[in-house]
Design a protein around this motif. Structure first.
Motif, PDB file in Angstrom:
ATOM      1  N   ALA A   1       5.412   4.892   7.340  1.00 42.34           N
ATOM      2  CA  ALA A   1       5.538   3.608   8.057  1.00 42.34           C
ATOM      3  C   ALA A   1       4.570   3.515   9.237  1.00 42.34           C
ATOM      4  CB  ALA A   1       6.979   3.367   8.503  1.00 42.34           C
TER       5      ALA A   1
ATOM      6  N   ILE B   1       5.911   2.499   1.545  1.00 40.53           N
ATOM      7  CA  ILE B   1       5.923   2.594   3.011  1.00 40.53           C
ATOM      8  C   ILE B   1       6.332   3.999   3.447  1.00 40.53           C
ATOM      9  CG2 ILE B   1       7.058   1.760   5.106  1.00 40.53           C
ATOM     10  CD1 ILE B   1       7.183  -1.030   3.660  1.00 40.53           C
TER      11      ILE B   1
ATOM     12  N   VAL C   1      -1.127   0.442   2.455  1.00 40.57           N
ATOM     13  CA  VAL C   1       0.178  -0.027   1.970  1.00 40.57           C
ATOM     14  C   VAL C   1       0.010  -1.367   1.252  1.00 40.57           C
ATOM     15  CG1 VAL C   1       2.452  -0.894   2.695  1.00 40.57           C
ATOM     16  CG2 VAL C   1       1.572   1.257   3.633  1.00 40.57           C
TER      17      VAL C   1
ATOM     18  N   VAL D   1       6.914  -5.654   3.730  1.00 42.55           N
ATOM     19  CA  VAL D   1       6.009  -4.719   4.399  1.00 42.55           C
ATOM     20  C   VAL D   1       6.193  -4.802   5.914  1.00 42.55           C
ATOM     21  CG1 VAL D   1       3.578  -4.194   4.885  1.00 42.55           C
ATOM     22  CG2 VAL D   1       4.314  -4.615   2.517  1.00 42.55           C
TER      23      VAL D   1
ATOM     24  N   MET E   1       7.598  -1.634   7.917  1.00 40.81           N
ATOM     25  CA  MET E   1       6.682  -0.939   8.822  1.00 40.81           C
ATOM     26  C   MET E   1       6.948  -1.290  10.280  1.00 40.81           C
ATOM     27  SD  MET E   1       3.136  -0.958   6.642  1.00 40.81           S
ATOM     28  CE  MET E   1       2.396   0.328   7.667  1.00 40.81           C
TER      29      MET E   1
END
Length: 167
Positions: A22, A17, A30, A49, A53
């Motif tokens: 991000a 990430i 990703v 994730v 993010m």
């Protein structure tokens, strides 16, 4: 002041990430890299994730479940992909898929398969002139003799597809 993404439980996911800053527009990449790490996208990986993010879990799961290249189940040891694109379908791809379902005792597009084998359909393998085709554990098998049951079974056997034993 620099904004950093929250750390996930898995430091490797955090690192992926961070490499992408991000950014929400990097979600597919990703997810691809996380799948490379684990072989599939486990629920906890999707949560990591989403957290890392700063995206809703529903969005991350929605993207992961939409694209057929993402796996939400652990991969089986062996995979078979039968082409059901136009050329293969016209030349018997659906019959090949049905025969493999029967042979392996698995259902088409059931990612879990029987735990050892899984059978999926694909829209094109790029070998339309050699239809119908399939891929068994990465090996392309072409010009399957759909109209000749014994010859088809022999080709499937040679490709390493076991015959399901009945008990």
């Amino acid at each position: 002041m620099t904004s950093s993404a929250p750390a996930s439980t898995d430091p490797r996911i955090t690192q992926v990430i961070r490499r992408h800053g991000a950014r929400a527009d990097a979600l597919i990449e990703v997810l691809h890299q996380v799948q490379e790490l684990h072989g599939y996208l486990a629920p906890e990986s999707l949560r990591d994730v989403a957290t890392g993010m700063r995206l809703p879990l529903s969005r991350v799961h929605g993207v992961a479940s939409f694209y057929h290249l993402f796996r939400l189940e652990p991969p089986t040891a062996h995979r078979c992909a039968v082409c059901l694109g136009t050329a293969c379908y016209v030349k018997g791809g659906a019959q090949v898929a049905a025969r493999i379902e029967q042979r392996l005792g698995v259902r088409l597009d059931d990612a879990a398969g029987d735990g050892v084998w899984a059978l999926q359909h694909v829209s094109c393998l790029g070998a339309c002139g050699q239809a119908p085709v399939l891929v068994v554990d990465g090996e392309l098998i072409t010009r399957l003799p759909v109209d000749q049951s014994e010859a088809l079974d022999a080709r499937l056997e040679a490709a390493g597809l076991p015959q399901r034993t009945t008990t």
